[in-house]
Design a protein around this motif. Structure first.
Motif, PDB file in Angstrom:
ATOM      1  N   PHE A   1       0.873  -1.176   0.000  1.00 34.55           N
ATOM      2  CA  PHE A   1       0.000   0.000   0.000  1.00 34.55           C
ATOM      3  C   PHE A   1       0.911   1.228   0.000  1.00 34.55           C
ATOM      4  O   PHE A   1       1.492   1.584   1.016  1.00 34.55           O
ATOM      5  CB  PHE A   1      -0.897   0.024   1.244  1.00 34.55           C
ATOM      6  N   PRO A   2       1.066   1.887  -1.153  1.00 33.13           N
ATOM      7  CA  PRO A   2       2.004   3.004  -1.256  1.00 33.13           C
ATOM      8  C   PRO A   2       1.442   4.282  -0.646  1.00 33.13           C
ATOM      9  O   PRO A   2       0.243   4.378  -0.345  1.00 33.13           O
ATOM     10  CB  PRO A   2       2.182   3.175  -2.775  1.00 33.13           C
ATOM     11  N   PRO A   3       2.302   5.284  -0.477  1.00 32.44           N
ATOM     12  CA  PRO A   3       1.801   6.609  -0.085  1.00 32.44           C
ATOM     13  C   PRO A   3       0.844   7.136  -1.150  1.00 32.44           C
ATOM     14  O   PRO A   3       1.082   6.986  -2.344  1.00 32.44           O
ATOM     15  CB  PRO A   3       3.067   7.471  -0.024  1.00 32.44           C
ATOM     16  N   THR A   4      -0.248   7.732  -0.714  1.00 31.59           N
ATOM     17  CA  THR A   4      -1.248   8.239  -1.660  1.00 31.59           C
ATOM     18  C   THR A   4      -1.408   9.753  -1.591  1.00 31.59           C
ATOM     19  O   THR A   4      -2.102  10.325  -2.407  1.00 31.59           O
ATOM     20  CB  THR A   4      -2.615   7.594  -1.395  1.00 31.59           C
ATOM     21  N   GLY A   5      -0.796  10.387  -0.613  1.00 37.89           N
ATOM     22  CA  GLY A   5      -0.977  11.827  -0.454  1.00 37.89           C
ATOM     23  C   GLY A   5      -0.091  12.618  -1.384  1.00 37.89           C
ATOM     24  O   GLY A   5       1.121  12.551  -1.301  1.00 37.89           O
ATOM     25  N   GLY A   6      -0.696  13.366  -2.295  1.00 39.17           N
ATOM     26  CA  GLY A   6       0.059  14.301  -3.111  1.00 39.17           C
ATOM     27  C   GLY A   6      -0.287  15.708  -2.672  1.00 39.17           C
ATOM     28  O   GLY A   6      -1.278  15.926  -1.968  1.00 39.17           O
ATOM     29  N   GLU A   7       0.511  16.660  -3.051  1.00 39.66           N
ATOM     30  CA  GLU A   7       0.263  18.027  -2.607  1.00 39.66           C
ATOM     31  C   GLU A   7      -0.860  18.643  -3.443  1.00 39.66           C
ATOM     32  O   GLU A   7      -0.622  19.311  -4.438  1.00 39.66           O
ATOM     33  CB  GLU A   7       1.539  18.835  -2.674  1.00 39.66           C
ATOM     34  N   GLN A   8      -2.077  18.398  -3.006  1.00 40.71           N
ATOM     35  CA  GLN A   8      -3.212  18.866  -3.790  1.00 40.71           C
ATOM     36  C   GLN A   8      -3.305  20.376  -3.882  1.00 40.71           C
ATOM     37  O   GLN A   8      -4.035  20.905  -4.722  1.00 40.71           O
ATOM     38  CB  GLN A   8      -4.527  18.304  -3.209  1.00 40.71           C
ATOM     39  N   ASP A   9      -2.573  21.114  -3.019  1.00 36.60           N
ATOM     40  CA  ASP A   9      -2.583  22.566  -3.155  1.00 36.60           C
ATOM     41  C   ASP A   9      -1.507  23.038  -4.130  1.00 36.60           C
ATOM     42  O   ASP A   9      -1.331  24.225  -4.344  1.00 36.60           O
ATOM     43  CB  ASP A   9      -2.410  23.254  -1.796  1.00 36.60           C
ATOM     44  N   GLN A  10      -0.789  22.097  -4.728  1.00 40.38           N
ATOM     45  CA  GLN A  10       0.141  22.378  -5.818  1.00 40.38           C
ATOM     46  C   GLN A  10      -0.276  21.501  -6.996  1.00 40.38           C
ATOM     47  O   GLN A  10      -0.884  20.446  -6.807  1.00 40.38           O
ATOM     48  CB  GLN A  10       1.582  22.025  -5.418  1.00 40.38           C
ATOM     49  N   PRO A  11       0.025  21.907  -8.229  1.00 43.56           N
ATOM     50  CA  PRO A  11      -0.312  21.038  -9.362  1.00 43.56           C
ATOM     51  C   PRO A  11       0.316  19.656  -9.200  1.00 43.56           C
ATOM     52  O   PRO A  11       1.501  19.536  -8.927  1.00 43.56           O
ATOM     53  CB  PRO A  11       0.299  21.791 -10.550  1.00 43.56           C
ATOM     54  N   SER A  12      -0.475  18.618  -9.323  1.00 42.52           N
ATOM     55  CA  SER A  12       0.022  17.254  -9.166  1.00 42.52           C
ATOM     56  C   SER A  12      -0.926  16.286  -9.862  1.00 42.52           C
ATOM     57  O   SER A  12      -1.991  16.665 -10.335  1.00 42.52           O
ATOM     58  CB  SER A  12       0.146  16.889  -7.684  1.00 42.52           C
ATOM     59  N   LEU A  13      -0.508  15.031  -9.885  1.00 44.18           N
ATOM     60  CA  LEU A  13      -1.340  13.987 -10.472  1.00 44.18           C
ATOM     61  C   LEU A  13      -2.488  13.577  -9.549  1.00 44.18           C
ATOM     62  O   LEU A  13      -3.370  12.826  -9.950  1.00 44.18           O
ATOM     63  CB  LEU A  13      -0.489  12.748 -10.761  1.00 44.18           C
ATOM     64  N   TYR A  14      -2.465  14.048  -8.312  1.00 44.73           N
ATOM     65  CA  TYR A  14      -3.403  13.550  -7.323  1.00 44.73           C
ATOM     66  C   TYR A  14      -4.708  14.324  -7.359  1.00 44.73           C
ATOM     67  O   TYR A  14      -4.739  15.550  -7.389  1.00 44.73           O
ATOM     68  CB  TYR A  14      -2.759  13.614  -5.938  1.00 44.73           C
TER      69      TYR A  14
ATOM     70  N   LEU B   1      -5.709   1.684  -1.882  1.00 46.34           N
ATOM     71  CA  LEU B   1      -4.957   1.543  -3.122  1.00 46.34           C
ATOM     72  C   LEU B   1      -3.746   0.645  -2.919  1.00 46.34           C
ATOM     73  O   LEU B   1      -2.878   0.920  -2.083  1.00 46.34           O
ATOM     74  CB  LEU B   1      -4.499   2.919  -3.613  1.00 46.34           C
ATOM     75  N   ALA B   2      -3.703  -0.427  -3.693  1.00 49.12           N
ATOM     76  CA  ALA B   2      -2.548  -1.331  -3.704  1.00 49.12           C
ATOM     77  C   ALA B   2      -1.725  -1.044  -4.951  1.00 49.12           C
ATOM     78  O   ALA B   2      -2.270  -0.713  -6.012  1.00 49.12           O
ATOM     79  CB  ALA B   2      -3.004  -2.791  -3.704  1.00 49.12           C
ATOM     80  N   THR B   3      -0.413  -1.152  -4.836  1.00 44.95           N
ATOM     81  CA  THR B   3       0.437  -0.893  -5.987  1.00 44.95           C
ATOM     82  C   THR B   3       0.107  -1.838  -7.133  1.00 44.95           C
ATOM     83  O   THR B   3      -0.229  -3.014  -6.918  1.00 44.95           O
ATOM     84  CB  THR B   3       1.924  -1.029  -5.618  1.00 44.95           C
ATOM     85  N   ALA B   4       0.201  -1.331  -8.353  1.00 40.55           N
ATOM     86  CA  ALA B   4      -0.071  -2.179  -9.519  1.00 40.55           C
ATOM     87  C   ALA B   4       0.909  -3.335  -9.603  1.00 40.55           C
ATOM     88  O   ALA B   4       0.579  -4.392 -10.158  1.00 40.55           O
ATOM     89  CB  ALA B   4      -0.005  -1.332 -10.795  1.00 40.55           C
TER      90      ALA B   4
ATOM     91  N   PRO C   1       0.920   3.839 -11.019  1.00 41.28           N
ATOM     92  CA  PRO C   1      -0.433   3.287 -11.152  1.00 41.28           C
ATOM     93  C   PRO C   1      -0.751   2.300 -10.038  1.00 41.28           C
ATOM     94  O   PRO C   1       0.135   1.606  -9.526  1.00 41.28           O
ATOM     95  CB  PRO C   1      -0.385   2.585 -12.518  1.00 41.28           C
ATOM     96  N   ALA C   2      -2.035   2.246  -9.683  1.00 45.74           N
ATOM     97  CA  ALA C   2      -2.455   1.411  -8.562  1.00 45.74           C
ATOM     98  C   ALA C   2      -3.751   0.698  -8.893  1.00 45.74           C
ATOM     99  O   ALA C   2      -4.369   0.921  -9.939  1.00 45.74           O
ATOM    100  CB  ALA C   2      -2.622   2.265  -7.309  1.00 45.74           C
ATOM    101  N   GLN C   3      -4.152  -0.174  -7.980  1.00 43.12           N
ATOM    102  CA  GLN C   3      -5.425  -0.883  -8.055  1.00 43.12           C
ATOM    103  C   GLN C   3      -6.236  -0.529  -6.820  1.00 43.12           C
ATOM    104  O   GLN C   3      -5.766  -0.685  -5.694  1.00 43.12           O
ATOM    105  CB  GLN C   3      -5.174  -2.398  -8.118  1.00 43.12           C
ATOM    106  N   ARG C   4      -7.451  -0.062  -7.045  1.00 42.77           N
ATOM    107  CA  ARG C   4      -8.298   0.352  -5.934  1.00 42.77           C
ATOM    108  C   ARG C   4      -9.185  -0.809  -5.500  1.00 42.77           C
ATOM    109  O   ARG C   4      -9.847  -1.449  -6.331  1.00 42.77           O
ATOM    110  CB  ARG C   4      -9.156   1.552  -6.318  1.00 42.77           C
ATOM    111  N   ILE C   5      -9.233  -1.059  -4.206  1.00 44.38           N
ATOM    112  CA  ILE C   5     -10.061  -2.129  -3.647  1.00 44.38           C
ATOM    113  C   ILE C   5     -11.237  -1.473  -2.920  1.00 44.38           C
ATOM    114  O   ILE C   5     -11.046  -0.748  -1.938  1.00 44.38           O
ATOM    115  CB  ILE C   5      -9.253  -3.008  -2.678  1.00 44.38           C
TER     116      ILE C   5
END
Length: 504
Positions: free
Chosen positions: A353-366, A437-440, A480-484
């Motif tokens: 289970f990887p880290p999922t927090g991205g800096e949503q107050d900055q441009p990011s993929l999250y 989210l589990a790693t792909a 990329p990840a897989q959501r359960i």
């Protein structure tokens, strides 16, 4: 690991990597002294790296970079503290040359620990007059009161980041002050606890997985004698460089630098709007070179079964996994709604289970879809409220969904982790629970409506409700990840179980 575990062996490996990075920076430097991509402090750290390796060999590149630094006009994004620190690290650089670059610009002085400690280190480097010593002493007291919590060096008040904890520890470890050294040593014990022998040193908080924090963690682990942990971190750096043909910004998803790296490019997970490849490249090379110059210290054993619980950080370990969670913070990327789990030990360990927090107050993929909390059928994701450590094996997360309060209980046992989500039964339609989210790379295999397996690992994932696996907008720091998900229910329990055939 990859080479015999001796201080001399790690020194040789550091020098080799630093030289590779230095030569790559030469190739990336343009005739005018700038790099191919924009940077904030890359030129200054490149100068420090080139000077430390061989000033004569790189004198042309150093001169070009200094000329480019002099051309820069300080603005609100000017990283003065970083640039000044790097310039002080250049042996024999005249004060007039530094002044020509810095142009009497002011420190940015943000309420962020690493910037404040950089200021302190720069002040210490300037002179040892009585006023300077008094200023440094007062600044040190401010830093300790505002950013030090037991063995945690905070990122910002109330927020922890393993990456910036490591950077702050590395900066303090270079100080001649005994108080600074004591804090750095205590902070390094926590780093050793976090990364164990798998080498993932910065999986929690802002900047998770980035090379910036890994090189700093390696530096202090080596400096204070945690050789097993240091070797594990260095292995991760080497492995990422081998896969990416460079020092990647994100060690968890190493890839060659694309033509347009950044938060909108799905080939660069873990990047945020202010990240710069050449900054991290030069910064990483500098700290690897600094590590190569360390004197050996009596080896210490990395803690094996030493969980850490506080109101801010929870870690636990077993023979099968290591897990960690951030329990409080100012933003969603400062907390860990679902545990970050490393399965296995040593170089064969896998981030499950990887880290999922991205800096949503900055441009990011999250995007909201990447937050591992329950959601309504229209896609509204639950809002994280609180998380508390109820024992050394239980964490309780409270969240809010559609005006109602829900709860996530996570229990950690030696061979399994249980995640139980529950929402108000009156919610209609019933929400989707779990959404972890589990790693792909885990390659989940469907066994039944309620059970998944991971081939060749002995890991089973079982739920008391039917579960769905999808990859829609499923992106983590590791890619990329897989959501359960347990859809349309008000209570569900997911069990992650390690069977005996797991290879440690």
């Amino acid at each position: 690991m990859s080479l015999p575990l001796t201080h001399a062996g790690m020194t040789d490996r550091c020098l080799r990597l630093a030289k590779i990075i230095a030569d790559e920076l030469v190739r990336r430097q343009k005739p005018d002294g700038d790099f191919v991509l924009p940077d904030f402090y890359g030129k200054a750290f490149a100068c420090a790296l080139w000077s430390g390796l061989d000033h004569d060999q790189y004198h042309r590149q150093i001169a070009r970079a200094q000329t480019a630094l002099q051309r820069e006009i300080p603005d609100k994004t000017y990283h003065r503290e970083f640039i000044e620190y790097a310039l002080f690290s250049m042996p024999g650089m005249p004060a007039t040359a530094r002044r020509a670059i810095l142009k009497n610009s002011r420190n940015q002085n943000p309420d962020v620990a690493n910037w404040q400690i950089l200021q302190l280190r720069n002040r210490q480097a300037k002179n040892s007059g009585a006023f300077s010593r008094l200023s440094a002493s007062l600044h040190r007291c401010f830093i300790r009161m505002r950013y030090w919590r037991s063995d945690l060096l905070l990122d910002r008040p109330g927020c922890f980041s393993a990456q910036y904890h490591a950077f702050c520890a590395a900066l303090l470890s270079q100080s001649a002050n005994r108080t600074d050294q004591a804090l750095a040593r205590k902070a390094t014990h926590l780093i050793a606890t976090i990364c164990q022998n798998h080498g993932y040193a910065n999986l929690a908080g802002r900047g998770a997985g980035q090379s910036f924090g890994a090189v700093c963690a390696f530096y202090v682990l080596l400096k204070y004698g945690f050789h097993d942990a240091a070797d594990a971190v260095l292995y991760r750096i080497e492995d990422a460089m081998l896969n990416a043909a460079t020092l990647p910004l994100n060690l968890l998803a190493p890839c060659p630098v694309p033509e347009n790296p950044g938060p909108t490019n799905r080939l660069t997970p873990g990047w945020y709007g202010y990240n710069r490849h050449d900054d991290y490249l030069a910064f990483g090379g500098y700290w690897l070179l600094q590590a190569a110059g360390l004197s050996p210290e009596t080896p210490q054993s990395t803690p094996t079964n030493h969980p850490h619980q506080s109101r801010m950080l929870f870690t636990t370990t077993s023979a099968h996994y290591d897990a960690q969670m951030l329990l409080s913070g100012a933003r969603i990327f400062d907390v860990t709604p679902a545990p970050v789990i490393v399965s296995g030990k040593g170089s064969g360990a896998m981030i499950l289970f990887p880290p999922t927090g991205g800096e949503q107050d900055q441009p990011s993929l999250y995007v909201p879809a990447t937050i591992p909390l329950p959601a309504t059928r229209d896609g509204t994701v639950a809002r994280f409220i609180t998380a508390t450590c109820q024992s050394d094996r239980r964490v309780v997360v409270t969240f809010q969904l559609e005006g109602t309060t829900g709860q996530r209980i996570i229990d950690f046992d030696d061979t399994e982790i249980r995640i139980t989500d529950s929402c108000d039964a009156r919610l209609s339609p019933k929400p989707d629970l779990l959404r972890v989210l589990a790693t792909a790379d885990a390659k989940l295999n469907r066994v039944s409506d309620t059970e998944l397996s991971i081939t060749h690992t002995g890991i089973l994932l079982m739920c008391d409700q039917p579960i769905v696996v999808d990859d829609n907008d499923a992106i983590t720091v590791a890619g990329p990840a897989q959501r359960i998900t347990a859809p349309k229910t008000n209570k569900a329990t997911l069990i992650i179980r390690w069977e005996n055939r797991q290879n440690d």
